[in-house]
Design a protein around this motif. Sequence first.
Motif, short mmCIF file in Angstrom:
data_model
loop_
_atom_site.label_atom_id
_atom_site.label_comp_id
_atom_site.label_asym_id
_atom_site.label_seq_id
_atom_site.Cartn_x
_atom_site.Cartn_y
_atom_site.Cartn_z
N ALA A 115 1.21 -3.48 -4.43
CA ALA A 115 2.29 -4.45 -4.37
C ALA A 115 3.65 -3.82 -4.02
O ALA A 115 4.59 -4.54 -3.71
CB ALA A 115 2.42 -5.18 -5.70
N HIS A 116 3.72 -2.51 -4.06
CA HIS A 116 5.01 -1.85 -3.80
C HIS A 116 5.32 -1.90 -2.30
O HIS A 116 4.47 -1.58 -1.48
CB HIS A 116 4.97 -0.40 -4.29
N PRO A 117 6.54 -2.26 -1.92
CA PRO A 117 6.85 -2.46 -0.50
C PRO A 117 7.06 -1.18 0.32
O PRO A 117 6.85 -1.19 1.53
CB PRO A 117 8.15 -3.27 -0.53
N TRP A 118 7.46 -0.08 -0.28
CA TRP A 118 7.81 1.11 0.50
C TRP A 118 6.70 1.61 1.40
O TRP A 118 6.95 1.84 2.59
CB TRP A 118 8.27 2.25 -0.40
N LYS A 161 -0.14 3.29 -0.97
CA LYS A 161 -0.52 1.87 -1.07
C LYS A 161 -1.64 1.67 -2.07
O LYS A 161 -1.64 0.68 -2.81
CB LYS A 161 -0.97 1.34 0.30
N HIS A 183 4.17 0.10 2.64
CA HIS A 183 3.89 -0.89 3.69
C HIS A 183 4.96 -0.81 4.79
O HIS A 183 4.65 -0.81 5.98
CB HIS A 183 3.85 -2.31 3.10
N TYR A 184 6.21 -0.76 4.36
CA TYR A 184 7.32 -0.68 5.30
C TYR A 184 7.23 0.60 6.13
O TYR A 184 7.39 0.59 7.36
CB TYR A 184 8.65 -0.74 4.55
N ASN A 216 4.76 8.83 -0.94
CA ASN A 216 5.60 8.16 0.04
C ASN A 216 6.61 9.14 0.64
O ASN A 216 6.80 9.19 1.85
CB ASN A 216 6.30 6.98 -0.61
#
Length: 77
Positions: free
Chosen positions: A63-66, A58, A68-69, A35
């Motif tokens: 499930a981790h939001p970083w 991803k 995706h954001y 990331n």
Amino acid sequence: NDLAILLRLTGRYEEAEEEALWAIELDPDSLDVRNNFGNLLVRLGRYEEAAEQYETAKSIDPAHPWPHYNLACLYSL
């Protein structure tokens, strides 16, 4: 990874990339490393490579939001 982040934040992008690549070599399955390398690549304008890093992040933890954001922010560019 932390050194790569610090170097990125201080504008030392070439050194940051070297450290980020080393961090990936040491821990290729780290969501944080992938990331943060994606963040550096965005700063360098290398958007396709950044997207690849976020996609890899991803896949490590869907499930981790970083990631995706960050992908959403990247696609908005």
